[in-house]
Enzyme design. Structure first.
Site, PDB file in Angstrom:
ATOM      1  NE  ARG A 145      -1.285 -10.642  11.184  1.00  0.00           N
ATOM      2  CZ  ARG A 145      -1.696 -11.068   9.991  1.00  0.00           C
ATOM      3  NH1 ARG A 145      -2.436 -10.308   9.230  1.00  0.00           N
ATOM      4  NH2 ARG A 145      -1.361 -12.266   9.559  1.00  0.00           N
TER       5      ARG A 145
ATOM      6  NE  ARG B 199       0.189 -14.268   4.189  1.00  0.00           N
ATOM      7  CZ  ARG B 199       0.649 -14.417   5.410  1.00  0.00           C
ATOM      8  NH1 ARG B 199       1.613 -15.262   5.656  1.00  0.00           N
ATOM      9  NH2 ARG B 199       0.145 -13.706   6.399  1.00  0.00           N
TER      10      ARG B 199
ATOM     11  CD  GLU C 235      -2.895 -11.558  -3.439  1.00  0.00           C
ATOM     12  OE1 GLU C 235      -1.914 -11.065  -2.851  1.00  0.00           O
ATOM     13  OE2 GLU C 235      -3.629 -12.407  -2.927  1.00  0.00           O
TER      14      GLU C 235
ATOM     15  CD  GLU D 204      -3.070  -0.528  -2.969  1.00  0.00           C
ATOM     16  OE1 GLU D 204      -2.155   0.194  -3.358  1.00  0.00           O
ATOM     17  OE2 GLU D 204      -2.877  -1.633  -2.443  1.00  0.00           O
TER      18      GLU D 204
ATOM     19  NE  ARG E 133       2.758  -9.732   0.503  1.00  0.00           N
ATOM     20  CZ  ARG E 133       2.522  -8.955   1.561  1.00  0.00           C
ATOM     21  NH1 ARG E 133       1.620  -9.314   2.435  1.00  0.00           N
ATOM     22  NH2 ARG E 133       3.193  -7.843   1.739  1.00  0.00           N
TER      23      ARG E 133
ATOM     24  CE  LYS F 210      -6.505  -9.556   7.606  1.00  0.00           C
ATOM     25  NZ  LYS F 210      -5.840 -10.827   7.408  1.00  0.00           N
TER      26      LYS F 210
ATOM     27  CE  LYS G 243      -6.872  -9.081   2.445  1.00  0.00           C
ATOM     28  NZ  LYS G 243      -6.562 -10.368   1.882  1.00  0.00           N
TER      29      LYS G 243
ATOM     30  CG  PHE H  87       0.205  -4.735  -3.238  1.00  0.00           C
ATOM     31  CD1 PHE H  87       1.087  -4.768  -2.178  1.00  0.00           C
ATOM     32  CD2 PHE H  87      -0.349  -5.929  -3.685  1.00  0.00           C
ATOM     33  CE1 PHE H  87       1.410  -5.966  -1.564  1.00  0.00           C
ATOM     34  CE2 PHE H  87      -0.031  -7.139  -3.081  1.00  0.00           C
ATOM     35  CZ  PHE H  87       0.854  -7.157  -2.016  1.00  0.00           C
TER      36      PHE H  87
HETATM   37  P1  ATP Z   1      -5.735 -12.997   4.468  1.00  0.00           P
HETATM   38  O1  ATP Z   1      -5.701 -14.150   5.417  1.00  0.00           O
HETATM   39  O2  ATP Z   1      -6.754 -11.976   4.819  1.00  0.00           O
HETATM   40  O3  ATP Z   1      -5.714 -13.363   3.041  1.00  0.00           O
HETATM   41  P2  ATP Z   1      -3.033 -12.708   5.090  1.00  0.00           P
HETATM   42  O4  ATP Z   1      -3.033 -13.115   6.519  1.00  0.00           O
HETATM   43  O5  ATP Z   1      -2.527 -13.628   4.063  1.00  0.00           O
HETATM   44  O6  ATP Z   1      -4.463 -12.199   4.700  1.00  0.00           O
HETATM   45  P3  ATP Z   1      -2.833 -10.036   5.512  1.00  0.00           P
HETATM   46  O7  ATP Z   1      -1.695  -9.146   5.772  1.00  0.00           O
HETATM   47  O8  ATP Z   1      -3.742 -10.250   6.612  1.00  0.00           O
HETATM   48  O9  ATP Z   1      -2.247 -11.386   5.011  1.00  0.00           O
HETATM   49  O10 ATP Z   1      -3.636  -9.520   4.244  1.00  0.00           O
HETATM   50  C1  ATP Z   1      -2.915  -9.021   3.200  1.00  0.00           C
HETATM   51  C2  ATP Z   1      -2.859  -9.995   2.071  1.00  0.00           C
HETATM   52  O11 ATP Z   1      -3.774  -9.605   1.085  1.00  0.00           O
HETATM   53  C3  ATP Z   1      -1.516  -9.906   1.439  1.00  0.00           C
HETATM   54  O12 ATP Z   1      -0.678 -10.904   1.957  1.00  0.00           O
HETATM   55  C4  ATP Z   1      -1.757 -10.086  -0.025  1.00  0.00           C
HETATM   56  O13 ATP Z   1      -1.569 -11.435  -0.361  1.00  0.00           O
HETATM   57  C5  ATP Z   1      -3.217  -9.777  -0.213  1.00  0.00           C
HETATM   58  N1  ATP Z   1      -3.504  -8.568  -1.011  1.00  0.00           N
HETATM   59  C6  ATP Z   1      -4.390  -8.483  -2.012  1.00  0.00           C
HETATM   60  N2  ATP Z   1      -4.468  -7.252  -2.514  1.00  0.00           N
HETATM   61  C7  ATP Z   1      -3.608  -6.496  -1.827  1.00  0.00           C
HETATM   62  C8  ATP Z   1      -3.246  -5.135  -1.876  1.00  0.00           C
HETATM   63  N3  ATP Z   1      -3.796  -4.284  -2.731  1.00  0.00           N
HETATM   64  N4  ATP Z   1      -2.318  -4.712  -0.995  1.00  0.00           N
HETATM   65  C9  ATP Z   1      -1.754  -5.561  -0.120  1.00  0.00           C
HETATM   66  N5  ATP Z   1      -2.065  -6.846  -0.023  1.00  0.00           N
HETATM   67  C10 ATP Z   1      -2.982  -7.335  -0.867  1.00  0.00           C
END
Ligand code: ATP
Length: 606
Positions: free
Chosen positions: A438, A291, A321, A269, A276, A444, A271, A361
């Site tokens: 996690r 988040r 998101e 998907e 979030r 990602k 990103k 999502f």
């Molecule tokens: P990052 O620091 O890379 O933004 P994060 O540490 O906030 O990530 P991760 O679990 O590492 O959190 O990355 C997932 C984040 O990406 C989610 O918290 C969400 O906010 C965002 N996101 C964007 N698109 C999507 C998607 N299609 N599915 C899930 N998460 C998504």
């Protein structure tokens, strides 16, 4: 039997003297053994340094230092000036209040002096009859007093409480009010202590943890354990209105490796680079949680409207998101643009200026059905069946791939369309929703920031150094740490001095001020000593040339090589991450894995 507040004050005093987690655990176990079920939730909140979970959106205490000094001066019958001078000398107001109270008790042979003391119930030398209930209720009243005349109400209530308290109790009440308990106990340690006391062993922590992941209210979970036993927690479901702790992704930057990890087939998907949002619906009521599980409903009236119009289920918890878009073209705009909305005071103006779209999502709960243990394809189908889609409210763009070439192609398309990269997700039978964890079910794959480090990391500020030259006298460099969930500590990784704009630097003193400490905060583990210590609170995204071994930093110390930790070479500040709490920062284990991958890559190319 009401619980004396002195039990808490004594535990705090013991906790303050130790830094080893095992010792802290023992003290917490002792505390919970003495805690009646009726107040266990309140005791947990107080340990967390709060009155209720942040997401409730209830007011905080709203007592500034001035008001605290005034209340204490009334309670102690000394001038504000005297008290402030003493506080300056001994380091904090709580300690100063304790000293004055002790002094006065000595002089009066156990009776507190002054008029207000008559309000207090008589106790013997230095002892109070304050209960946890009374302290909690009074603090709650102080918090909810809002609007005209509230300052006087807060003042009177706090002065009364401090007058009635023993010297030690008054010290901790003052520190609690100031938001400076500095006990160094994290949620993990609280859960472990609850497991020991109420479930018989620390090993039962995982059951408590799962329940906490589904309902992010540790006080409420503690109450269920104490009143209904740990068995009751096994059947707990998410509940609309209470945030669930989000599932998080691991990171990789090699399409082949990604597919291998996910079992050969994956849903990929876009990103989206926004905020979030966990959207809850019950009838015509909507909640939006961030988040880090703050209630951000009031910031997004437009999203509330979209959710009301487009979620067909009566009750649901869905995730998506929120992304800033260009209203003319519908194109995605970067995260920084959306963050501007947080800074605006008038949400309706912000809403006009920075319109958003929501890309959905996942769903974890629909009409009484807990979906967290169902595989992703089932959840996606459910999600699709309960929402209407339109231009600004739609499912995240995605497709199923089973070869690396298709994955890479989709990735490039995502970048082209303004996304940050892709999320590749497992779709096999075991692709559950891992709340609060996690893991490798989501991976990602982000845009390369044109550097050797394939991905950025999120680190926590634990200290600051004064700059030289043009930055003389001002903070110019920050000491950054990764989070180690095992020991619940923050371990130093690197110093960051570049990447800041002049504006970033100008704002630093104000940003750091509430968190600056004279001594090393209890959860910080650093051999390097900064000019000032900073309580772990602020998270920044950092990029660097590569991960290196370092004899100075404590992150992953001795893991890759004895006598060395892992650090970042040429680290550069990218942006603040106000949407992350310090425990959401990159973990020591993740940095270690990134280091190993870097080594492997190096071996492959040489
Ligand atoms: P990052 O620091 O890379 O933004 P994060 O540490 O906030 O990530 P991760 O679990 O590492 O959190 O990355 C997932 C984040 O990406 C989610 O918290 C969400 O906010 C965002 N996101 C964007 N698109 C999507 C998607 N299609 N599915 C899930 N998460 C998504």
């Amino acid at each position: 039997m009401p619980m004396p507040f002195s039990v808490i004050a004594e535990t705090f005093e013991k906790l303050e003297r130790v830094t080893a987690r095992t010792q802290m655990l023992l003290y917490l176990v002792e505390l919970f053994k003495k805690t009646p079920a009726e107040v266990v939730d309140k005791v947990v909140y107080i340990l967390q340094g709060k009155l209720w979970p942040d997401w409730k959106g209830l007011p905080e205490l709203g007592v500034g230092e001035k008001l605290l000094v005034k209340a204490a001066s009334i309670a102690l019958h000394i001038s504000e000036h005297q008290l402030e001078r003493l506080a300056k000398r001994v380091g904090d107001i709580g300690k100063a209040i304790e000293m004055v109270k002790n002094e006065q008790l000595k002089k009066t042979g156990g009776r507190a002096p002054g008029l207000l003391a008559f309000m207090a119930k008589p106790g013997s030398a230095g002892e109070s009859t304050l209960t946890v209930e009374k302290v909690y209720e009074t603090l709650a009243k102080i918090a909810v007093a809002q609007g005209e005349g509230s300052r006087d109400i807060k003042l009177k209530l706090l002065a009364g409480l401090l007058a009635e308290a023993s010297p030690k109790e008054a010290k901790y009440i003052a520190r609690f009010v100031e938001g400076r308990l500095r006990l160094g106990v994290g949620d993990a340690t609280i859960m472990e202590a609850l497991a020991v006391v109420y479930a018989g062993s620390a090993a039962m922590r995982s059951i408590i943890e799962r329940a906490y992941n589904l309902r992010a209210d540790l006080g409420m979970i503690a109450k269920i354990v104490t009143t209904q036993g740990v068995e009751a927690l096994k059947n707990i479901k998410p509940e609309v209105g209470i945030p669930i702790r989000p599932m998080l992704a691991e990171r990789l930057s090699d399409p082949l490796e990604i597919l291998k990890k996910l079992g050969g087939r994956a849903l990929v998907e876009y990103k989206y680079d926004g905020e979030r949002a966990q959207i809850h619906k019950k009838g015509d009521k909507i909640w939006i949680f961030s988040r880090r599980l703050e209630n951000i409903t009031h910031m997004y009236p437009d999203v509330v409207k979209m959710a009301l119009e487009n979620i067909k289920a009566e009750e649901a918890i869905i995730e998506g998101e929120i992304v800033a878009i260009d209203p003319e073209t519908g194109e995605l705009r970067p995260f920084q643009v959306l963050m501007r909305r947080r800074r605006k005071h008038d949400v309706h103006v912000a809403m006009e200026e920075i319109p958003v779209a929501v890309y959905l999502f996942d769903t974890v709960y629909v009409n009484g059905e807990d979906l967290t243990l169902k595989p992703l394809p089932y959840r996606r189908e459910k999600l699709a069946s309960i929402v209407n889609e339109n231009d600004t409210w739609q499912l995240a763009k995605g497709t199923i791939v089973s070869d690396a070439e298709a994955l890479e192609k989709f990735f490039l398309q995502a970048i082209e369309d303004g996304a940050e990269g892709i999320m590749a997700k497992a779709i096999h039978d075991k692709s559950i929703y891992q709340a609060g964890a996690r893991g490798w079910l989501w991976i990602k794959y982000k845009r390369d920031y044109k550097s050797e480090m394939a991905d950025t990391v999120d680190l926590v500020v634990i200290g600051a150094f004064y700059g030289k030259g043009r930055r003389g006298g001002k903070f110019g460099t920050l000491l950054m740490a990764a989070y180690d969930p095992e020991s619940d500590t923050f371990k130093s990784v690197c110093k960051v001095g570049s990447g800041f704009t002049d504006e970033d630097l100008e704002k630093l003193p104000e940003m750091l001020a509430p968190y600056i400490r004279d001594t090393k905060p209890p959860r910080v583990d650093s051999a390097m000593k900064p000019d000032v210590w900073v309580e772990p609170a602020l998270v920044a995204e950092i990029i660097g040339a590569e991960l290196t071994l370092s004899p100075i930093h404590t992150c992953c110390y001795g893991w890759a090589k004895s006598g060395a930790g892992i650090s970042i070479r040429f680290p550069r500040f990218i942006r603040w991450r106000p949407d992350k709490s310090p425990e959401d920062a990159t973990t020591t284990k993740e940095l270690y894995e990134m280091y190993l991958r870097q080594l492997r890559k190096l071996e492959e190319t040489t």
